[in-house]
Each structure stands twice: as C-alpha cells, then as structure tokens.
Design an enzyme around this catalytic site. Sequence first.
Site, PDB file in Angstrom:
ATOM      1  N   ASP A 111      28.607  43.324  44.100  1.00 58.10           N
ATOM      2  CA  ASP A 111      29.947  42.791  44.289  1.00 58.10           C
ATOM      3  C   ASP A 111      29.888  41.264  44.375  1.00 58.10           C
ATOM      4  O   ASP A 111      29.363  40.614  43.478  1.00 58.10           O
ATOM      5  CB  ASP A 111      30.578  43.449  45.535  1.00 58.10           C
ATOM      6  CG  ASP A 111      32.050  43.143  45.722  1.00 58.10           C
ATOM      7  OD1 ASP A 111      32.877  43.822  45.085  1.00 58.10           O
ATOM      8  OD2 ASP A 111      32.371  42.228  46.497  1.00 58.10           O
ATOM      9  N   HIS A 281      32.091  52.311  43.561  1.00 57.13           N
ATOM     10  CA  HIS A 281      31.720  50.907  43.595  1.00 57.13           C
ATOM     11  C   HIS A 281      30.458  50.626  44.411  1.00 57.13           C
ATOM     12  O   HIS A 281      29.707  49.705  44.109  1.00 57.13           O
ATOM     13  CB  HIS A 281      32.891  50.116  44.190  1.00 57.13           C
ATOM     14  CG  HIS A 281      32.668  48.647  44.316  1.00 57.13           C
ATOM     15  ND1 HIS A 281      32.383  47.835  43.234  1.00 57.13           N
ATOM     16  CD2 HIS A 281      32.692  47.830  45.407  1.00 57.13           C
ATOM     17  CE1 HIS A 281      32.260  46.578  43.650  1.00 57.13           C
ATOM     18  NE2 HIS A 281      32.423  46.552  44.959  1.00 57.13           N
TER      19      HIS A 281
END
Length: 301
Positions: A111, A281
């Site tokens: 991320d 994610h």
Amino acid sequence: MNKNLPEMFPGYDTVEIETADVRFFCRVGGSGPPLLLLHGYPQSHVIWHTTAPYLGKDFTLVLPDLPGYGQSSVPPLGGSHEAYSKRNWARALIEMMQVLGHERFSVAGHDRGGRVAYRMAMDHPEALERVAVLDILPTADYWDRLERSFGLKIYHWMFLAQPAPFPEKFISACPIRFLEHTLASWTAARNLDCFSREALIHNRDWFCDPDRVAATCEDYRAGATIDYEHDNTDRMAGRKIKTPLLALWGDKGIAASVEDPLAAWANWCEEVAGAALPCGHFLPEEKPVQTAEALLNFFSA
C-alpha cells in the site's frame, strides 16, 4: 498511546532512529541480507507479524513505522505537503538504513509503503538490490485512471486528500469505526477475520491519536499533489525503474481493478515480474504463507 501493547515480534530488537526529518520506531530481527519491510494505510509495521517468521529465516528484517504512523514521529503538516512526500520518506528511510549499517538492501512495501518503495527505486537505485510492491499501481496511474467505478473503489483517496482539517476531524469523531470499516471493506471476505486480535489492539491504539490521523490524511494530500508531480515528471522524461521489481496483488484487491496490473507496471520498469494472490488488499495478513513464499523466491534469486 499505550506502551503496554502485545508483543508481535518476539526476539526482535526495538530501536528508535533519528534521521534529519523523522524519528523512526523500528523492529529489527532475523538473519541474513537486509530486507526493509514497509506497511501501508491504515496500519503499522505490525502487518508483517505473520510473514516475518518465514522471511526472517533468510533475511535481517527491518520493520519501521512510516512517518506519522504507529509510533514514529509526526512531521509537521504544511501547505506544500513536502514533509509527507514519498521522495522525502524514501530519503529518510535510506538514512535510517545507513544508521543501521545497511548501505544497500532490498525493500518490500504494501500500500503506501509500496509507493515509498518504488520512489526509492526511482530516485536511489544505487541503494537497492530488489524491490517488491504489494497491491498498488503507481500513484500517477491511479489518479489518471479515476472514473466512476474505480473512484468508488478508492473513494478514500479523494476524501483523505481534502484540505485540513475536514477529513481528520470527521475520522476522529469515531476513529475505531472508521478504521475497522476500512480494514474490513478491503479484504476479500469483507470482515476482520484475517487480522489477529493483537494486531487490532496495536492498530486501534495509534489510530485514536488525532495527530496521527491528521498525519495519515497529509500522506494522501501529498499523494494528490507533490507525489503525483514527481511521478508525472519521471514519466514525461521517460525515466524508468532499473531495479528488478516484483508486483504482487490480490485478485480481489484494489490493484486488480485494472485489467492487467503487470502491464501497468511494465510501463514504469525495465525489469518486472508479478502475480495475483487469492485475496483482497491485505496480502501479508490474508495470505501470509503465499506472500512470504513469493517474496522469498524473488529476493533470493
């Protein structure tokens, strides 16, 4: 902040390293060549607690909290957002690694940490052996691809990048609810089951600090402005990442919103490989074994 938090990295050293701009809170352990592991939003170095036992057998792991996150210092907010640019963070982290005695190392980032990692590779290729990015595309690509469906998926990019103090005041009115909604909504299962109880205790603790919530918003303001400009300048000049790069993403993650994440990275890199993992994610926590295996195969090549 609570100093009596659960121990997530038994046997690891806890160090605090002062650089020119940031005091980094960091855990260090394992053995072998140095591997810097960077977390993303809205988390801390604790995301690596399930992969560290695998990676630490072959690498000396360095796990800092990013500036303003976790227990690292909070840089001042400013109109240019420069203190939160990934270029500044990359420079500070290289300084941190040098203090630890590592002039050259590999890096993996999830991320926001992935954005620091590829910026490090673009700006400082001499410092890196290899780089891996988890469930991202380059910042400029995300902004340029924004349309109705993608915008709904990464709505937080536009929300968190709003001028201070709107998003931080909004979040701090009910920080735990916002945190847990965000974490759950980005997993494949749409719940918190992949996050350990201890990891959530760490996350809830620092995310209740209004100054740190503001810092995370400033991170996204930098992404919408100075980080985009840095990416676009490199793209327009035809500069590419020379360091070998591995891109991993969840097949139900955010990067999978584009048809071919690997092709997107190929536009930015001279040497790139990658694959999707069966998750959302949060690769290090949803699929820790598969994530660790993919990283070990790449960094040991």
